[in-house]
Design a protein around this motif. Structure first.
Motif, PDB file in Angstrom:
ATOM      1  N   LEU A 136     -18.515  54.006  -8.150  1.00 24.72           N
ATOM      2  CA  LEU A 136     -17.760  54.377  -6.954  1.00 24.72           C
ATOM      3  C   LEU A 136     -17.487  53.154  -6.081  1.00 24.72           C
ATOM      4  O   LEU A 136     -16.382  52.993  -5.546  1.00 24.72           O
ATOM      5  CB  LEU A 136     -18.537  55.426  -6.159  1.00 24.72           C
ATOM      6  N   LEU A 137     -18.478  52.277  -5.950  1.00 23.95           N
ATOM      7  CA  LEU A 137     -18.305  51.058  -5.154  1.00 23.95           C
ATOM      8  C   LEU A 137     -17.240  50.151  -5.771  1.00 23.95           C
ATOM      9  O   LEU A 137     -16.439  49.542  -5.056  1.00 23.95           O
ATOM     10  CB  LEU A 137     -19.637  50.313  -5.048  1.00 23.95           C
ATOM     11  N   ALA A 178     -14.043  51.582   5.452  1.00 24.88           N
ATOM     12  CA  ALA A 178     -13.110  52.672   5.738  1.00 24.88           C
ATOM     13  C   ALA A 178     -12.742  53.406   4.453  1.00 24.88           C
ATOM     14  O   ALA A 178     -12.624  54.642   4.429  1.00 24.88           O
ATOM     15  CB  ALA A 178     -11.861  52.125   6.422  1.00 24.88           C
ATOM     16  N   GLN A 179     -12.568  52.648   3.371  1.00 20.79           N
ATOM     17  CA  GLN A 179     -12.259  53.262   2.085  1.00 20.79           C
ATOM     18  C   GLN A 179     -13.438  54.095   1.588  1.00 20.79           C
ATOM     19  O   GLN A 179     -13.262  55.219   1.094  1.00 20.79           O
ATOM     20  CB  GLN A 179     -11.908  52.180   1.058  1.00 20.79           C
ATOM     21  N   LEU A 180     -14.653  53.575   1.734  1.00 25.24           N
ATOM     22  CA  LEU A 180     -15.840  54.324   1.319  1.00 25.24           C
ATOM     23  C   LEU A 180     -16.012  55.584   2.167  1.00 25.24           C
ATOM     24  O   LEU A 180     -16.383  56.651   1.655  1.00 25.24           O
ATOM     25  CB  LEU A 180     -17.086  53.434   1.430  1.00 25.24           C
ATOM     26  N   ASP A 181     -15.743  55.473   3.462  1.00 27.71           N
ATOM     27  CA  ASP A 181     -15.865  56.632   4.353  1.00 27.71           C
ATOM     28  C   ASP A 181     -14.896  57.743   3.975  1.00 27.71           C
ATOM     29  O   ASP A 181     -15.171  58.928   4.198  1.00 27.71           O
ATOM     30  CB  ASP A 181     -15.621  56.213   5.806  1.00 27.71           C
ATOM     31  N   SER A 182     -13.749  57.378   3.411  1.00 27.20           N
ATOM     32  CA  SER A 182     -12.761  58.391   3.039  1.00 27.20           C
ATOM     33  C   SER A 182     -13.311  59.334   1.968  1.00 27.20           C
ATOM     34  O   SER A 182     -12.889  60.488   1.865  1.00 27.20           O
ATOM     35  CB  SER A 182     -11.473  57.725   2.555  1.00 27.20           C
ATOM     36  N   ASN A 183     -14.269  58.850   1.163  1.00 27.30           N
ATOM     37  CA  ASN A 183     -14.905  59.719   0.171  1.00 27.30           C
ATOM     38  C   ASN A 183     -15.705  60.820   0.845  1.00 27.30           C
ATOM     39  O   ASN A 183     -15.727  61.965   0.392  1.00 27.30           O
ATOM     40  CB  ASN A 183     -15.835  58.907  -0.732  1.00 27.30           C
ATOM     41  N   LEU A 184     -16.379  60.461   1.942  1.00 30.42           N
ATOM     42  CA  LEU A 184     -17.198  61.438   2.656  1.00 30.42           C
ATOM     43  C   LEU A 184     -16.317  62.485   3.327  1.00 30.42           C
ATOM     44  O   LEU A 184     -16.683  63.661   3.412  1.00 30.42           O
ATOM     45  CB  LEU A 184     -18.066  60.724   3.701  1.00 30.42           C
ATOM     46  N   ALA A 185     -15.141  62.050   3.792  1.00 30.71           N
ATOM     47  CA  ALA A 185     -14.234  62.982   4.462  1.00 30.71           C
ATOM     48  C   ALA A 185     -13.673  64.009   3.487  1.00 30.71           C
ATOM     49  O   ALA A 185     -13.373  65.148   3.869  1.00 30.71           O
ATOM     50  CB  ALA A 185     -13.098  62.211   5.125  1.00 30.71           C
ATOM     51  N   ARG A 186     -13.541  63.620   2.207  1.00 28.95           N
ATOM     52  CA  ARG A 186     -12.965  64.530   1.212  1.00 28.95           C
ATOM     53  C   ARG A 186     -14.001  65.457   0.602  1.00 28.95           C
ATOM     54  O   ARG A 186     -13.661  66.386  -0.117  1.00 28.95           O
ATOM     55  CB  ARG A 186     -12.297  63.724   0.092  1.00 28.95           C
ATOM     56  N   ASN A 187     -15.290  65.168   0.839  1.00 27.19           N
ATOM     57  CA  ASN A 187     -16.346  65.975   0.209  1.00 27.19           C
ATOM     58  C   ASN A 187     -17.218  66.654   1.263  1.00 27.19           C
ATOM     59  O   ASN A 187     -17.271  66.266   2.390  1.00 27.19           O
ATOM     60  CB  ASN A 187     -17.218  65.073  -0.684  1.00 27.19           C
TER      61      ASN A 187
END
Length: 308
Positions: A106-107, A299-308
């Protein structure tokens, strides 16, 4: 009773030539069985993904682009030249698990997306550009347990067209296949094996190391939790090591940079925190630009949390 002083070992280029014995003391990893005399199968092994010829041709034919320099950047050396940010590692691990991949996969995927978007915003970018992440791999074996501090590692390269970032799901699946092959076949050993071969050709090493081409757009080194490898076991408080009146709060660092590779990232997991450090080339990036690059990655990594 004191342990005997380490004895320096001579470099044996024959060890570097064979990735099967790069991890000394470990069982050799054999390729899928082939019929004796089956030259087509043997050739297929060399040409298949992960085969030596395939990997060499791929590395030489897919020249990546460097990370673009921001137009408003004012490069300059500013100590310590390192930026870092820490977050709770559990949410990202949960996202990776839900997607059926490792946290490292993922990283890597999100760094590709960050690099592509950065180049789009700060310079000329083409969908046909190659982006490459250099992923250092550990080549230590059982015989290296008492080895002093030194680098015993190889490099694995993951390369993608910029256009492949338009399909993040497929990009992630492809990266997972690559990292699985890297682990299964010790593909990181190809780099020292290549150096061993090049060193035998007069003048080739100088040409190889002084080339003006970009070898990797960025470096991503995931060292896990270094505190687990400390020889001395010290007490902990809230997961953090305590030494007398001091508490080891974070572990920071960054891989070295080579010409044309303008950014290097280090991933550290410690006390349930995920810390990402970045060092940018001060000849092309200002201290502020380096900070903005790290912010873009988070910000890109945080977008994963927003989608899940």
């Amino acid at each position: 009773e004191q342990s005997p002083a380490p004895v320096p070992r001579e470099v044996n280029t024959e060890l570097l030539m064979d990735r099967q014995i790069l991890k000394r003391g470990s069982a050799a990893k054999t390729p899928p069985p082939q019929d004796e005399g089956d030259t087509d199968a043997a050739d297929a092994g060399w040409l298949a993904p992960g085969g030596r010829l395939h990997e060499s041709v791929k590395a030489l034919s897919q020249w990546p682009v460097p990370l673009c320099t921001p137009k408003d950047s004012s490069p300059g050396i500013v100590a310590p030249g390192l930026h870092a940010h820490s977050i709770d590692s559990k949410p990202l691990r949960a996202v990776a698990k839900s997607l059926g991949v490792s946290l490292n996969d993922l990283l890597l995927r999100d760094l590709f997306l960050t690099l592509r978007e950065w180049n789009r915003n700060h310079g000329k970018s083409s969908d046909r550009d190659w982006l490459r992440i250099n992923m250092p791999t550990n080549l230590r074996g059982p015989d290296d347990r008492n080895c002093p501090v030194t680098n015993i590692l190889g490099y694995a390269f993951i390369t993608r067209r910029a256009s492949e970032c338009d399909a993040p799901g497929e990009l992630l699946s492809g990266i997972q296949r690559d990292t699985t092959a890297i682990k299964q076949w010790d593909l990181g050993g190809y780099f020292p094996a290549t150096l061993a071969t090049v060193s035998r050709i007069k003048g080739a090493m100088s040409l190889f190391t002084t080339s003006s081409r970009c070898f990797a757009t960025a470096v991503l080194s995931n060292v896990g939790d270094p505190s687990r490898r400390f020889v001395t076991q010290l007490p902990r408080k809230h997961g953090k090591i305590v030494a007398g009146q001091m508490v080891l709060d974070r572990i920071l660092g960054a891989p070295p940079l080579r010409p044309k590779t303008h950014a290097a990232f280090l991933i550290v997991t410690y006390a349930q925190e995920l810390t990402i450090c970045v060092r940018s080339d001060p000849h092309f990036f200002s201290d502020q630009s380096s900070r903005e690059l790290l912010d873009a990655y988070f910000a890109q990594l945080d977008s994963n949390l927003a989608r899940n």
